[in-house]
Design a protein around this motif. Structure first.
Motif, mmCIF file in Angstrom:
data_model
loop_
_atom_site.group_PDB
_atom_site.id
_atom_site.type_symbol
_atom_site.label_atom_id
_atom_site.label_comp_id
_atom_site.label_asym_id
_atom_site.label_seq_id
_atom_site.Cartn_x
_atom_site.Cartn_y
_atom_site.Cartn_z
ATOM 1 N N GLN A 84 0.831 -0.995 0.033
ATOM 2 C CA GLN A 84 -0.015 0.033 0.030
ATOM 3 C C GLN A 84 0.940 1.103 -0.079
ATOM 4 O OE1 GLN A 84 -2.728 -1.212 -0.962
ATOM 5 N NE2 GLN A 84 -4.039 0.175 0.109
ATOM 6 N N THR A 85 1.931 1.229 0.836
ATOM 7 C CA THR A 85 2.804 2.418 0.783
ATOM 8 C C THR A 85 3.654 2.741 -0.467
ATOM 9 O OG1 THR A 85 3.095 1.890 3.191
ATOM 10 C CG2 THR A 85 4.762 3.352 1.998
ATOM 11 N N GLY A 86 3.961 1.727 -1.132
ATOM 12 C CA GLY A 86 4.626 1.591 -2.345
ATOM 13 C C GLY A 86 3.747 2.111 -3.439
ATOM 14 N N THR A 87 2.328 1.802 -3.433
ATOM 15 C CA THR A 87 1.219 2.204 -4.183
ATOM 16 C C THR A 87 1.066 3.521 -4.272
ATOM 17 O OG1 THR A 87 0.215 -0.081 -4.394
ATOM 18 C CG2 THR A 87 -1.078 1.929 -4.998
ATOM 19 N N PHE A 88 0.909 4.000 -2.846
ATOM 20 C CA PHE A 88 0.745 5.504 -2.638
ATOM 21 C C PHE A 88 1.922 6.475 -3.368
ATOM 22 C CE2 PHE A 88 -2.277 4.418 0.974
ATOM 23 C CZ PHE A 88 -3.264 4.953 0.341
ATOM 24 N N LEU A 89 3.047 6.028 -2.956
ATOM 25 C CA LEU A 89 4.457 6.498 -3.254
ATOM 26 C C LEU A 89 4.465 6.591 -4.996
ATOM 27 C CD1 LEU A 89 7.117 5.320 -1.086
ATOM 28 C CD2 LEU A 89 5.909 7.629 -1.188
ATOM 29 N N ALA A 90 4.092 5.551 -5.671
ATOM 30 C CA ALA A 90 4.119 5.478 -7.068
ATOM 31 C C ALA A 90 3.152 6.421 -7.674
ATOM 32 C CB ALA A 90 3.746 3.905 -7.639
ATOM 33 N N LEU A 91 1.848 6.291 -7.143
ATOM 34 C CA LEU A 91 0.930 7.424 -7.550
ATOM 35 C C LEU A 91 1.502 8.767 -7.156
ATOM 36 C CD1 LEU A 91 -2.288 5.778 -6.268
ATOM 37 C CD2 LEU A 91 -1.525 5.858 -8.430
ATOM 38 N N ALA A 92 1.985 9.128 -6.093
ATOM 39 C CA ALA A 92 2.390 10.582 -6.036
ATOM 40 C C ALA A 92 3.554 10.861 -7.068
ATOM 41 C CB ALA A 92 2.820 10.646 -4.664
ATOM 42 N N VAL A 93 4.348 9.968 -7.253
ATOM 43 C CA VAL A 93 5.592 10.019 -8.047
ATOM 44 C C VAL A 93 5.359 10.410 -9.544
ATOM 45 C CG1 VAL A 93 7.894 9.075 -9.158
ATOM 46 C CG2 VAL A 93 7.428 9.271 -6.591
ATOM 47 N N PHE A 94 4.445 9.372 -10.054
ATOM 48 C CA PHE A 94 3.687 9.664 -11.254
ATOM 49 C C PHE A 94 3.067 10.941 -11.621
ATOM 50 C CE2 PHE A 94 5.034 5.366 -11.893
ATOM 51 C CZ PHE A 94 5.640 5.089 -13.184
ATOM 52 N N SER A 95 2.234 11.076 -10.432
ATOM 53 C CA SER A 95 1.437 12.418 -10.574
ATOM 54 C C SER A 95 2.203 13.845 -10.750
ATOM 55 C CB SER A 95 0.499 12.767 -9.239
ATOM 56 O OG SER A 95 -0.382 11.547 -9.524
ATOM 57 N N LEU A 96 3.481 13.728 -9.596
ATOM 58 C CA LEU A 96 4.227 14.998 -9.850
ATOM 59 C C LEU A 96 5.122 15.016 -11.077
ATOM 60 C CD1 LEU A 96 5.414 14.635 -6.086
ATOM 61 C CD2 LEU A 96 3.938 16.538 -6.930
ATOM 62 N N ALA A 97 5.561 13.767 -11.692
ATOM 63 C CA ALA A 97 6.133 13.893 -12.675
ATOM 64 C C ALA A 97 5.201 14.389 -14.052
ATOM 65 C CB ALA A 97 6.573 12.303 -13.095
ATOM 66 N N PHE A 98 3.918 13.812 -14.104
ATOM 67 C CA PHE A 98 3.066 14.467 -15.087
ATOM 68 C C PHE A 98 2.973 15.876 -14.793
ATOM 69 C CE2 PHE A 98 1.366 10.097 -16.049
ATOM 70 C CZ PHE A 98 1.501 10.367 -17.482
ATOM 71 N N LEU A 99 3.066 16.476 -13.618
ATOM 72 C CA LEU A 99 2.696 17.859 -13.585
ATOM 73 C C LEU A 99 4.018 18.573 -14.096
ATOM 74 C CD1 LEU A 99 1.374 20.464 -12.113
ATOM 75 C CD2 LEU A 99 2.586 19.764 -9.851
ATOM 76 N N ALA A 100 5.401 18.130 -13.653
ATOM 77 C CA ALA A 100 6.498 18.608 -14.022
ATOM 78 C C ALA A 100 6.471 18.696 -15.710
ATOM 79 C CB ALA A 100 7.706 17.882 -13.352
ATOM 80 N N ILE A 101 6.189 17.460 -16.205
ATOM 81 C CA ILE A 101 6.263 17.382 -17.760
ATOM 82 C C ILE A 101 5.267 18.369 -18.501
ATOM 83 C CG2 ILE A 101 5.778 15.887 -19.676
ATOM 84 C CD1 ILE A 101 6.846 13.588 -18.000
ATOM 85 N N LEU A 102 4.045 18.580 -17.883
ATOM 86 C CA LEU A 102 3.097 19.402 -18.180
ATOM 87 C C LEU A 102 3.382 20.943 -18.231
ATOM 88 C CD1 LEU A 102 -0.021 17.533 -17.167
ATOM 89 C CD2 LEU A 102 0.528 17.824 -19.563
ATOM 90 N N LEU A 103 4.178 21.104 -17.006
ATOM 91 C CA LEU A 103 4.439 22.448 -17.116
ATOM 92 C C LEU A 103 5.763 23.089 -17.850
ATOM 93 C CD1 LEU A 103 4.191 22.967 -13.193
ATOM 94 C CD2 LEU A 103 2.828 24.004 -14.795
ATOM 95 N N LEU A 104 6.436 22.040 -18.240
ATOM 96 C CA LEU A 104 7.906 22.200 -18.776
ATOM 97 C C LEU A 104 7.765 22.005 -20.296
ATOM 98 C CD1 LEU A 104 10.474 20.879 -16.204
ATOM 99 C CD2 LEU A 104 9.722 23.069 -16.530
ATOM 100 N N SER A 105 6.747 21.517 -20.726
ATOM 101 C CA SER A 105 6.619 21.073 -22.121
ATOM 102 C C SER A 105 5.316 21.404 -22.754
ATOM 103 C CB SER A 105 6.868 19.567 -22.181
ATOM 104 O OG SER A 105 6.417 19.162 -23.620
ATOM 105 N N ASP A 106 5.411 21.719 -24.075
ATOM 106 C CA ASP A 106 3.953 22.190 -24.840
ATOM 107 C C ASP A 106 3.958 21.193 -25.787
ATOM 108 O OD1 ASP A 106 2.138 24.074 -25.333
ATOM 109 O OD2 ASP A 106 3.045 24.611 -26.948
ATOM 110 N N ALA A 107 4.394 19.886 -25.421
ATOM 111 C CA ALA A 107 4.227 18.638 -26.398
ATOM 112 C C ALA A 107 2.726 17.957 -26.243
ATOM 113 C CB ALA A 107 5.278 17.521 -26.207
ATOM 114 N N SER A 108 2.141 17.377 -27.098
ATOM 115 C CA SER A 108 0.897 16.910 -26.917
ATOM 116 C C SER A 108 0.625 15.461 -26.226
ATOM 117 C CB SER A 108 0.173 16.848 -28.385
ATOM 118 O OG SER A 108 -0.077 18.049 -28.837
ATOM 119 N N TRP A 109 1.998 14.791 -26.528
ATOM 120 C CA TRP A 109 1.991 13.391 -25.900
ATOM 121 C C TRP A 109 1.866 13.166 -24.344
ATOM 122 C CZ3 TRP A 109 5.686 11.854 -22.527
ATOM 123 C CH2 TRP A 109 6.884 12.608 -22.302
#
Length: 124
Positions: A84-109
């Motif tokens: 459960q802890t690993g799942t929460f961490l993975a969800l948080a890491v991927f969410s933050l990664a998407f946030l960073a990518i969306l803020l830093l990139s104008d790409a559509s993918w």
């Protein structure tokens, strides 16, 4: 008040902590899912046409089972709490990664993958 709530929920003595933890887990998983779907759908429909939605579901139908298989196999090797802890961490890491990518990139993918990620997030 606490006693009335326990009676209303038909809790046995000692179950209060477990039910409280389950409630917190639902909140901490449910709210990010809600926000992910809202943001992903809005960004997707802003960038793509609705006719591209089937491609999201096709990608999800391939990626979700693969992630689910990986998630279940990892779960076999860990305790429930570690999983459960690993799942929460993975969800948080991927969410933050998407946030960073969306803020830093104008790409559509990343927008396309964010909507696919919502399906993955829901399956976890």
């Amino acid at each position: 008040m606490k006693h009335r709530l326990s009676q209303f929920l038909n809790l046995e003595p000692g179950e209060e902590k477990l039910v409280g933890c389950a409630l917190l887990q639902s909140v901490f998983i449910g709210l990010p899912r809600l926000f992910t779907l809202t943001v992903a759908s809005a960004l997707f429909l802003e960038r793509f046409s609705a006719s591209n939605l089937p491609y999201v579901y096709i990608a999800g139908s391939v990626i979700v089972p693969l992630v689910g298989f990986l998630h279940l196999n990892i779960g076999k090797r860990l305790s429930f709490q570690q999983h459960q802890t690993g799942t929460f961490l993975a969800l948080a890491v991927f969410s933050l990664a998407f946030l960073a990518i969306l803020l830093l990139s104008d790409a559509s993918w990343p927008i396309f993958l964010l909507l696919v990620w919502y399906d993955v997030e829901w399956s976890m």
